[in-house]
Design an enzyme around this catalytic site. Structure first.
Site, PDB file in Angstrom:
ATOM      1  N   GLU A  75       0.843  -1.198   0.000  1.00 25.68           N
ATOM      2  CA  GLU A  75       0.000   0.000   0.000  1.00 25.68           C
ATOM      3  C   GLU A  75       0.879   1.249   0.000  1.00 25.68           C
ATOM      4  O   GLU A  75       1.822   1.332   0.755  1.00 25.68           O
ATOM      5  CB  GLU A  75      -0.921  -0.020   1.230  1.00 25.68           C
ATOM      6  CG  GLU A  75      -1.918   1.095   1.250  1.00 25.68           C
ATOM      7  CD  GLU A  75      -2.597   1.259  -0.101  1.00 25.68           C
ATOM      8  OE1 GLU A  75      -3.297   0.346  -0.540  1.00 25.68           O
ATOM      9  OE2 GLU A  75      -2.394   2.315  -0.750  1.00 25.68           O
ATOM     10  N   LYS A 104       8.341  -1.494  -2.243  1.00 26.09           N
ATOM     11  CA  LYS A 104       7.657  -0.753  -1.176  1.00 26.09           C
ATOM     12  C   LYS A 104       8.685  -0.117  -0.223  1.00 26.09           C
ATOM     13  O   LYS A 104       8.608   1.064   0.100  1.00 26.09           O
ATOM     14  CB  LYS A 104       6.708  -1.692  -0.419  1.00 26.09           C
ATOM     15  CG  LYS A 104       6.069  -1.092   0.813  1.00 26.09           C
ATOM     16  CD  LYS A 104       5.209   0.117   0.522  1.00 26.09           C
ATOM     17  CE  LYS A 104       4.931   0.912   1.769  1.00 26.09           C
ATOM     18  NZ  LYS A 104       4.183   2.127   1.554  1.00 26.09           N
ATOM     19  N   CYS A 129       5.979   4.679   9.396  1.00 19.28           N
ATOM     20  CA  CYS A 129       6.669   3.817   8.427  1.00 19.28           C
ATOM     21  C   CYS A 129       8.065   4.228   7.985  1.00 19.28           C
ATOM     22  O   CYS A 129       8.906   3.357   7.798  1.00 19.28           O
ATOM     23  CB  CYS A 129       5.771   3.626   7.216  1.00 19.28           C
ATOM     24  SG  CYS A 129       4.305   2.693   7.656  1.00 19.28           S
TER      25      CYS A 129
HETATM   26  P1  NAD Z   1      -2.206  -0.343  12.556  1.00 25.71           P
HETATM   27  O1  NAD Z   1      -1.399  -0.618  13.754  1.00 25.71           O
HETATM   28  O2  NAD Z   1      -2.991   0.926  12.456  1.00 25.71           O
HETATM   29  O3  NAD Z   1      -3.238  -1.539  12.313  1.00 25.71           O
HETATM   30  C1  NAD Z   1      -2.899  -2.886  12.377  1.00 25.71           C
HETATM   31  C2  NAD Z   1      -4.062  -3.661  12.993  1.00 25.71           C
HETATM   32  O4  NAD Z   1      -3.778  -5.055  12.900  1.00 25.71           O
HETATM   33  C3  NAD Z   1      -4.284  -3.373  14.488  1.00 25.71           C
HETATM   34  O5  NAD Z   1      -5.592  -2.899  14.688  1.00 25.71           O
HETATM   35  C4  NAD Z   1      -4.046  -4.733  15.174  1.00 25.71           C
HETATM   36  O6  NAD Z   1      -4.904  -4.967  16.279  1.00 25.71           O
HETATM   37  C5  NAD Z   1      -4.347  -5.695  14.044  1.00 25.71           C
HETATM   38  N1  NAD Z   1      -3.743  -7.025  14.220  1.00 25.71           N
HETATM   39  C6  NAD Z   1      -2.474  -7.331  14.566  1.00 25.71           C
HETATM   40  N2  NAD Z   1      -2.296  -8.661  14.585  1.00 25.71           N
HETATM   41  C7  NAD Z   1      -3.475  -9.219  14.246  1.00 25.71           C
HETATM   42  C8  NAD Z   1      -3.911 -10.561  14.073  1.00 25.71           C
HETATM   43  N3  NAD Z   1      -3.080 -11.581  14.247  1.00 25.71           N
HETATM   44  N4  NAD Z   1      -5.188 -10.767  13.724  1.00 25.71           N
HETATM   45  C9  NAD Z   1      -6.046  -9.724  13.546  1.00 25.71           C
HETATM   46  N5  NAD Z   1      -5.682  -8.444  13.680  1.00 25.71           N
HETATM   47  C10 NAD Z   1      -4.409  -8.180  14.015  1.00 25.71           C
HETATM   48  O7  NAD Z   1      -1.193  -0.450  11.331  1.00 25.71           O
HETATM   49  P2  NAD Z   1      -1.309   0.293   9.909  1.00 25.71           P
HETATM   50  O8  NAD Z   1      -0.800   1.682  10.022  1.00 25.71           O
HETATM   51  O9  NAD Z   1      -2.641   0.042   9.318  1.00 25.71           O
HETATM   52  O10 NAD Z   1      -0.209  -0.513   9.086  1.00 25.71           O
HETATM   53  C11 NAD Z   1      -0.426  -1.845   8.674  1.00 25.71           C
HETATM   54  C12 NAD Z   1       0.672  -2.237   7.690  1.00 25.71           C
HETATM   55  O11 NAD Z   1       0.576  -1.396   6.529  1.00 25.71           O
HETATM   56  C13 NAD Z   1       2.090  -2.041   8.218  1.00 25.71           C
HETATM   57  O12 NAD Z   1       2.899  -3.064   7.686  1.00 25.71           O
HETATM   58  C14 NAD Z   1       2.515  -0.716   7.632  1.00 25.71           C
HETATM   59  O13 NAD Z   1       3.912  -0.640   7.448  1.00 25.71           O
HETATM   60  C15 NAD Z   1       1.815  -0.716   6.289  1.00 25.71           C
HETATM   61  N6  NAD Z   1       1.497   0.616   5.746  1.00 25.71           N
HETATM   62  C16 NAD Z   1       1.003   1.596   6.554  1.00 25.71           C
HETATM   63  C17 NAD Z   1       0.650   2.830   6.010  1.00 25.71           C
HETATM   64  C18 NAD Z   1       0.109   3.936   6.874  1.00 25.71           C
HETATM   65  O14 NAD Z   1      -0.056   5.035   6.352  1.00 25.71           O
HETATM   66  N7  NAD Z   1      -0.174   3.736   8.132  1.00 25.71           N
HETATM   67  C19 NAD Z   1       0.763   3.032   4.639  1.00 25.71           C
HETATM   68  C20 NAD Z   1       1.252   2.003   3.836  1.00 25.71           C
HETATM   69  C21 NAD Z   1       1.600   0.788   4.398  1.00 25.71           C
HETATM   70  C1  UGA Z   2       4.452   7.654   3.736  1.00 29.95           C
HETATM   71  C2  UGA Z   2       4.489   7.575   2.205  1.00 29.95           C
HETATM   72  O1  UGA Z   2       4.330   8.893   1.670  1.00 29.95           O
HETATM   73  C3  UGA Z   2       3.386   6.665   1.680  1.00 29.95           C
HETATM   74  O2  UGA Z   2       3.510   6.520   0.268  1.00 29.95           O
HETATM   75  C4  UGA Z   2       3.522   5.286   2.349  1.00 29.95           C
HETATM   76  O3  UGA Z   2       2.490   4.429   1.922  1.00 29.95           O
HETATM   77  C5  UGA Z   2       3.459   5.457   3.856  1.00 29.95           C
HETATM   78  O4  UGA Z   2       4.523   6.353   4.282  1.00 29.95           O
HETATM   79  C6  UGA Z   2       3.680   4.174   4.582  1.00 29.95           C
HETATM   80  O5  UGA Z   2       4.269   3.259   4.068  1.00 29.95           O
HETATM   81  O6  UGA Z   2       3.262   4.187   5.731  1.00 29.95           O
HETATM   82  P1  UGA Z   2       2.958   8.957   5.516  1.00 29.95           P
HETATM   83  O7  UGA Z   2       4.039   8.563   6.457  1.00 29.95           O
HETATM   84  O8  UGA Z   2       1.551   8.686   5.872  1.00 29.95           O
HETATM   85  O9  UGA Z   2       3.205   8.259   4.096  1.00 29.95           O
HETATM   86  O10 UGA Z   2       3.054  10.533   5.223  1.00 29.95           O
HETATM   87  P2  UGA Z   2       4.049  11.417   4.339  1.00 29.95           P
HETATM   88  O11 UGA Z   2       3.263  12.423   3.633  1.00 29.95           O
HETATM   89  O12 UGA Z   2       4.979  10.599   3.535  1.00 29.95           O
HETATM   90  O13 UGA Z   2       4.890  12.187   5.462  1.00 29.95           O
HETATM   91  C7  UGA Z   2       5.854  11.503   6.246  1.00 29.95           C
HETATM   92  C8  UGA Z   2       6.594  12.511   7.119  1.00 29.95           C
HETATM   93  O14 UGA Z   2       7.466  13.317   6.324  1.00 29.95           O
HETATM   94  C9  UGA Z   2       5.669  13.488   7.845  1.00 29.95           C
HETATM   95  O15 UGA Z   2       6.146  13.710   9.144  1.00 29.95           O
HETATM   96  C10 UGA Z   2       5.773  14.748   7.013  1.00 29.95           C
HETATM   97  O16 UGA Z   2       5.502  15.908   7.741  1.00 29.95           O
HETATM   98  C11 UGA Z   2       7.229  14.681   6.581  1.00 29.95           C
HETATM   99  N1  UGA Z   2       7.516  15.456   5.348  1.00 29.95           N
HETATM  100  C12 UGA Z   2       6.953  15.090   4.176  1.00 29.95           C
HETATM  101  C13 UGA Z   2       8.390  16.524   5.407  1.00 29.95           C
HETATM  102  O17 UGA Z   2       8.927  16.850   6.471  1.00 29.95           O
HETATM  103  N2  UGA Z   2       8.647  17.217   4.255  1.00 29.95           N
HETATM  104  C14 UGA Z   2       8.098  16.874   3.066  1.00 29.95           C
HETATM  105  O18 UGA Z   2       8.390  17.547   2.055  1.00 29.95           O
HETATM  106  C15 UGA Z   2       7.223  15.794   3.025  1.00 29.95           C
END
Ligand code: NAD
Ligand code: UGA
Length: 468
Positions: free
Chosen positions: A166, A226, A282
């Site tokens: 994602e 990713k 992340c």
């Molecule tokens: P999160 O902590 O918000 O959510 C994860 C959920 O999974 C929690 O609610 C937890 O209770 C649940 N969980 C854990 N183990 C479980 C199990 N065995 N069965 C059922 N539920 C279970 O995490 P998130 O931010 O959604 O991130 C999830 C993944 O996506 C991570 O690998 C992260 O790196 C990736 N990711 C996150 C973002 C983001 O913006 N947060 C963007 C891209 C990718």
């Molecule tokens: C980031 C990536 O942008 C997503 O593509 C990815 O899916 C996600 O991580 C993930 O894997 O979790 P996110 O962390 O939600 O997304 O937000 P960003 O917009 O990337 O910002 C990350 C951090 O960098 C923030 O603290 C933001 O304030 C900072 N940032 C961003 C800066 O300081 N300067 C910039 O120019 C841009």
């Protein structure tokens, strides 16, 4: 018969920042498919099911409108993991993959225990063939681990494992999902079953995304892409932040430098906003993971290269905090400092790895009094964040830090206001009123370069911005 003909049920394990919004967008684009999001945390599921849409567990612009439209129709949130797995033809794994806090790889490697638990649960309860989709961010070659568990602990059911990382960013998740630049699907293209699985997942996204945006690769390229995407994005932020320190010593202006370099379309204007440092769940975790993988494979130079992105980020956060102390006549002890913003970026309530908590921790060590105002982050979350750092007792944290629900109250009688998050509302505050109610000289430390420094200086503020 190919599996693609039978998609009527999708299950997503993990109702977090990714699982919730991603499945909401799939459900809203596929009204004929029943989408179930399951989680082990009953409170989280209860919040997703709350009749008050203000109580959804995550704040994301546009999310509650979609939830209002599809929840209870073809989108369901549930703790019934087993039945949801059984019913689904496609299972997304969207659980957290945090940095390990114990054992081998502590502090660097991704902790895959939640992924493994999902694989074991699927193997245990599945009675028909399924497509398993890795949505979580994981180290390259994790699909092999999932496959081994499924093949060795299951009921002899056939599984196809796809990587479908994602790329949404918090604060713009719905737009990023609805109008994704690209959708990456990694699978085994060498077998008919693998090709069918890839086509099947692709057909879901093709309902709203142009076909040419769907990139198909092998599983390992997808997993590594990713981590690489996040490393490149974070690297840009650290690069501009490193230059911001140079600007402060030379009279160059970081916003002018960013505009000048960003006009070169090979560089581009995005992700070069200097800041107090990147946060979020992340960037740090994924780069640590990349560093760990590189080291494990004997690629020390590669590991050192990426680690520097994190070192500059830590340097930037500390530079900002130290600058506050230096400007306040080398002591903040007993002085009130107002924090505007706590979330790691605007338009989210997520505080994971937010720069604010590290800056606060530094100032609390100097025995400053901090008052925080953030439009979405709740008080208990701020104290939880500080607890994570284990720097002082809960009582001490509560004594030194207060959370206000009114920004003017937070700033009242303070020696300095620090901007930690770039919330739009901060720009249009009545800065004259804030100034009038502050101790003099009144300082503003703008960690996001969002305020009009000329206007603030006219009012009488002493202003510090990043890279100026
Ligand atoms: P999160 O902590 O918000 O959510 C994860 C959920 O999974 C929690 O609610 C937890 O209770 C649940 N969980 C854990 N183990 C479980 C199990 N065995 N069965 C059922 N539920 C279970 O995490 P998130 O931010 O959604 O991130 C999830 C993944 O996506 C991570 O690998 C992260 O790196 C990736 N990711 C996150 C973002 C983001 O913006 N947060 C963007 C891209 C990718
Ligand atoms: C980031 C990536 O942008 C997503 O593509 C990815 O899916 C996600 O991580 C993930 O894997 O979790 P996110 O962390 O939600 O997304 O937000 P960003 O917009 O990337 O910002 C990350 C951090 O960098 C923030 O603290 C933001 O304030 C900072 N940032 C961003 C800066 O300081 N300067 C910039 O120019 C841009």
């Amino acid at each position: 018969m190919t599996i693609s003909k039978k998609i009527s049920n999708i299950c997503c394990i993990g109702a977090g920042y990714v699982g919730g919004p991603t499945m909401a967008v799939i459900a809203s684009n596929c009204s004929d498919i029943k989408v179930k999001v399951v989680d082990v945390n009953p409170n989280r599921i209860a919040d997703w099911n709350s009749s008050n849409l203000e109580e959804l567990p995550i704040y994301e612009p546009g999310l509650k409108e979609i939830i209002a439209k599809v929840r209870g129709k073809n989108l369901f949130f549930s703790t019934d993991i087993e039945n949801s797995i059984r019913e689904a033809q496609i299972i997304f794994i969207s659980v957290n993959t945090p940095t390990k806090t114990y054992g081998k790889g502590k502090g660097m490697a991704a902790d895959l225990k939640y992924i493994e638990l999902c694989a074991r649960k699927i193997a245990e309860v599945a009675t028909e063939e399924k497509i398993i989709v890795e949505k979580s961010t994981i180290p390259v070659r994790t699909a092999q681990t999932i496959k081994t568990i499924l093949e060795n602990t299951g009921n002899n059911i056939k599984f196809q494992i796809l990587s479908n990382p994602e790329f949404l960013a918090e604060g713009t998740a719905i737009e990023d999902l609805q109008n994704a630049n690209r959708m990456l699907i990694g699978g085994d293209n060498s077998t008919k079953e693998g090709q069918d699985a890839i086509a099947c997942l692709s057909s879901i996204y093709e309902r709203w995304l142009p076909k040419e945006r769907i990139i198909k690769t092998n599983v390992w390229s997808s997993e590594l892409s990713k981590l690489t995407a996040n490393a490149f994005l974070a690297q840009r932020v650290s690069s501009i932040n490193a230059i911001s320190a140079l600007c402060e010593k030379t009279g160059a202006d970081i916003d002018e430098v960013a505009r000048a370099i960003g006009a070169d379309n090979r560089i581009g204007s995005k992700f070069i906003n200097a800041s107090v440092g990147f946060g979020g769940s992340c960037f740090q975790k994924d780069i640590l993971n990349l560093v760990y993988i590189s080291k494990s494979l004997g690629l020390k130079e590669v590991a050192d290269y990426w680690e520097q992105v994190l070192l500059i980020n830590d340097y930037q956060k500390m530079r900002f905090a130290e600058n506050i102390v230096n400007n306040l006549f080398n002591t903040v002890s007993g002085k009130k400092i107002a924090f505007l913003g706590w979330a790691f970026k605007k338009n989210t309530n997520d505080t994971r790895e937010t720069a604010a908590m590290y800056v606060a921790n530094f100032l609390l060590d100097e025995t400053a009094f901090i008052h925080v105002y953030d439009p979405t982050v709740k008080s208990n979350q701020i104290f939880k964040d500080l607890e994570l750092l284990s720097s002082r007792t809960t009582e001490e944290n509560h004594k030194l830090l207060k959370v206000d629900t009114d920004p003017y109250q937070a700033c009242k009688e303070s020696h300095a206001v620090a901007i930690l998050t770039e919330w739009d509302e901060f720009i249009n505050y009545d800065w004259q009123k804030i100034y009038d109610n502050m101790k003099k000289p009144a300082f503003v430390f703008d960690g996001r370069n969002i305020l009009n420094s000329d206007k603030l200086k006219e009012i009488g503020f002493k202003v510090y911005q990043i890279g100026k």
